[in-house]
Design an enzyme around this catalytic site. Sequence first.
Site, short mmCIF file in Angstrom:
data_model
loop_
_atom_site.label_atom_id
_atom_site.label_comp_id
_atom_site.label_asym_id
_atom_site.label_seq_id
_atom_site.Cartn_x
_atom_site.Cartn_y
_atom_site.Cartn_z
N GLY A 1 -0.28 4.28 -0.27
CA GLY A 1 -1.15 5.42 0.02
C GLY A 1 -0.55 6.26 1.13
O GLY A 1 0.66 6.24 1.36
N ARG B 1 -1.11 8.88 20.95
CA ARG B 1 -2.15 9.93 20.99
C ARG B 1 -2.55 10.24 22.44
O ARG B 1 -2.84 11.39 22.78
CB ARG B 1 -3.37 9.48 20.18
N HIS C 1 -8.77 -1.58 18.73
CA HIS C 1 -8.41 -0.30 18.09
C HIS C 1 -9.66 0.29 17.45
O HIS C 1 -9.82 0.31 16.24
CB HIS C 1 -7.31 -0.55 17.04
N VAL D 1 -0.67 6.15 4.53
CA VAL D 1 0.01 5.51 5.66
C VAL D 1 1.22 4.69 5.18
O VAL D 1 2.29 4.73 5.78
CB VAL D 1 -0.96 4.61 6.47
N GLY D 2 1.03 3.96 4.08
CA GLY D 2 2.12 3.12 3.57
C GLY D 2 3.33 3.95 3.16
O GLY D 2 4.47 3.64 3.52
N ASN E 1 -11.89 -4.44 2.90
CA ASN E 1 -10.51 -4.67 3.35
C ASN E 1 -10.20 -6.13 3.66
O ASN E 1 -9.05 -6.56 3.51
CB ASN E 1 -10.20 -3.77 4.55
N ARG F 1 -10.99 5.33 6.33
CA ARG F 1 -12.34 5.84 6.57
C ARG F 1 -12.48 7.30 6.16
O ARG F 1 -11.51 8.05 6.10
CB ARG F 1 -12.77 5.63 8.02
N ASN G 1 -7.56 -1.34 8.50
CA ASN G 1 -8.70 -1.41 9.42
C ASN G 1 -9.86 -2.25 8.88
O ASN G 1 -9.98 -2.38 7.66
CB ASN G 1 -9.21 0.01 9.70
N GLY H 1 0.86 -1.19 0.00
CA GLY H 1 0.00 0.00 0.00
C GLY H 1 0.89 1.23 0.00
O GLY H 1 1.64 1.45 0.96
P1 NAI Z 1 -4.96 5.18 1.18
O1 NAI Z 1 -6.22 5.07 0.42
O2 NAI Z 1 -4.21 6.46 1.16
O3 NAI Z 1 -3.96 4.02 0.70
C1 NAI Z 1 -4.35 2.71 0.56
C2 NAI Z 1 -3.55 2.14 -0.60
O4 NAI Z 1 -3.80 0.73 -0.69
C3 NAI Z 1 -3.93 2.75 -1.97
O5 NAI Z 1 -2.80 3.33 -2.58
C4 NAI Z 1 -4.48 1.57 -2.75
O6 NAI Z 1 -4.18 1.61 -4.13
C5 NAI Z 1 -3.75 0.41 -2.07
N1 NAI Z 1 -4.36 -0.88 -2.31
C6 NAI Z 1 -5.69 -1.22 -2.34
N2 NAI Z 1 -5.84 -2.53 -2.61
C7 NAI Z 1 -4.59 -3.04 -2.71
C8 NAI Z 1 -4.09 -4.34 -2.97
N3 NAI Z 1 -4.89 -5.38 -3.14
N4 NAI Z 1 -2.75 -4.50 -3.01
C9 NAI Z 1 -1.90 -3.47 -2.84
N5 NAI Z 1 -2.32 -2.21 -2.59
C10 NAI Z 1 -3.65 -2.00 -2.53
O7 NAI Z 1 -5.30 4.76 2.70
P2 NAI Z 1 -4.41 5.06 4.00
O8 NAI Z 1 -4.83 6.35 4.60
O9 NAI Z 1 -3.01 4.82 3.67
O10 NAI Z 1 -4.95 3.92 5.00
C11 NAI Z 1 -4.65 2.57 4.73
C12 NAI Z 1 -5.34 1.66 5.74
O11 NAI Z 1 -4.77 1.85 7.03
C13 NAI Z 1 -6.84 1.94 5.91
O12 NAI Z 1 -7.55 0.72 6.06
C14 NAI Z 1 -6.90 2.74 7.19
O13 NAI Z 1 -8.15 2.66 7.82
C15 NAI Z 1 -5.81 2.06 7.98
N6 NAI Z 1 -5.27 2.83 9.10
C16 NAI Z 1 -4.97 2.12 10.23
C17 NAI Z 1 -4.40 2.74 11.31
C18 NAI Z 1 -4.06 1.94 12.52
O14 NAI Z 1 -3.72 2.51 13.54
N7 NAI Z 1 -4.12 0.62 12.47
C19 NAI Z 1 -4.14 4.19 11.30
C20 NAI Z 1 -4.45 4.83 10.04
C21 NAI Z 1 -5.01 4.16 8.98
#
Ligand code: NAI
Length: 308
Positions: free
Chosen positions: A9, A151, A175, A11-12, A95, A82, A120, A7
């Site tokens: 995006g 946090r 979480h 966070v990644g 997810n 989200r 998530n 990923g």
């Molecule tokens: P984002 O939408 O910016 O990035 C997600 C990326 O995953 C996108 O670039 C997308 O193309 C990619 N993706 C989707 N399906 C895929 C696949 N099959 N293989 C490879 N890549 C794929 O989202 P963001 O903000 O980076 O969040 C990512 C996840 O992390 C979300 O589910 C979010 O809720 C979760 N999250 C968890 C936290 C935690 O504390 N555990 C904190 C913040 C976010």
Amino acid sequence: MKLTVIGAGAVGATTADNLVRRNIAQEIVLLDIKEGVAEGKAQDMMQTAALLGFDSKITGVTNDYLQTAGSTVAVVTSGLPRKPGMTREELIGTNAGIVKSVVENLVKHSPDIIILIVSNPMDTMTYLAFKSSGLPKNRIIGMGGALDSARFKYQLATKLNASPNDLNAIVIGGHGDTTMIPLIDHATWNSIPVTNFLNEVEQEEIVKKTMVGGATLTALIGTSAWYAPGAAAAAMVESIVLNQNRLFTASVYLEGEFGEEDINIGVPVLINKNGWERIVPLQLSDREKELFKASADAVRNMNTVLKE
Ligand code: NAI
């Protein structure tokens, strides 16, 4: 040493950026399903090497798992984030499919890998990763408590006008906005209980603000946060790579500890070259035990969706 981030995006990419700056691995692979995104972000990061002084190499790939072969650790951030007003739990449908296939691909190419799940709803995605990967339980770790604890420290530091580095405070449980448990009665300011400095109303306010910390940012930004999540994931990876044995709250598979079994939920553990080790026992009050049980029930209820 090779690390993989799935990923590219918000966070990644932030996790990868934090990792590359730490200079702790020769190679980092950033993988995304969207054509070109990981390649572009990896190149952008590589162009900071001469400015920031690191030697790690980061490569971006589009869905090519062969490039991840031989990874020591992977961080899974793929999936939907989200939007304002959404709960983390609402992301499960999309997810779950993504996390399952990603984990299978990772294990196929790196059978000894340690996987850190960020996507998530994180506790349920970590449970799914454990059940579907066939890896030993200590190689599957969920990142949530490390972020929530940071946090919590931020909220305490702001109220006390203290340095976050002088605070010791952890969040256990699920979480989720309603499932996490900031343990304010255990929190200290350089060994002095923070409750010595805060009245009950202030304590409640800090706990509440911690619990909705993610939702507050989502409302402000329009999508979920990335700086602290990326920093939390990178700190956990560093503890694995450097065998630091740091204590983090992480979502791990319980087999009777804290009175729960067959569930992944946040408890204090040591993070080192073996993944997670040794669940650190906590003396919880009756009230805290009740909260933990309710949190586990909510997470277990979410896990049942996987079976449907
Ligand atoms: P984002 O939408 O910016 O990035 C997600 C990326 O995953 C996108 O670039 C997308 O193309 C990619 N993706 C989707 N399906 C895929 C696949 N099959 N293989 C490879 N890549 C794929 O989202 P963001 O903000 O980076 O969040 C990512 C996840 O992390 C979300 O589910 C979010 O809720 C979760 N999250 C968890 C936290 C935690 O504390 N555990 C904190 C913040 C976010």
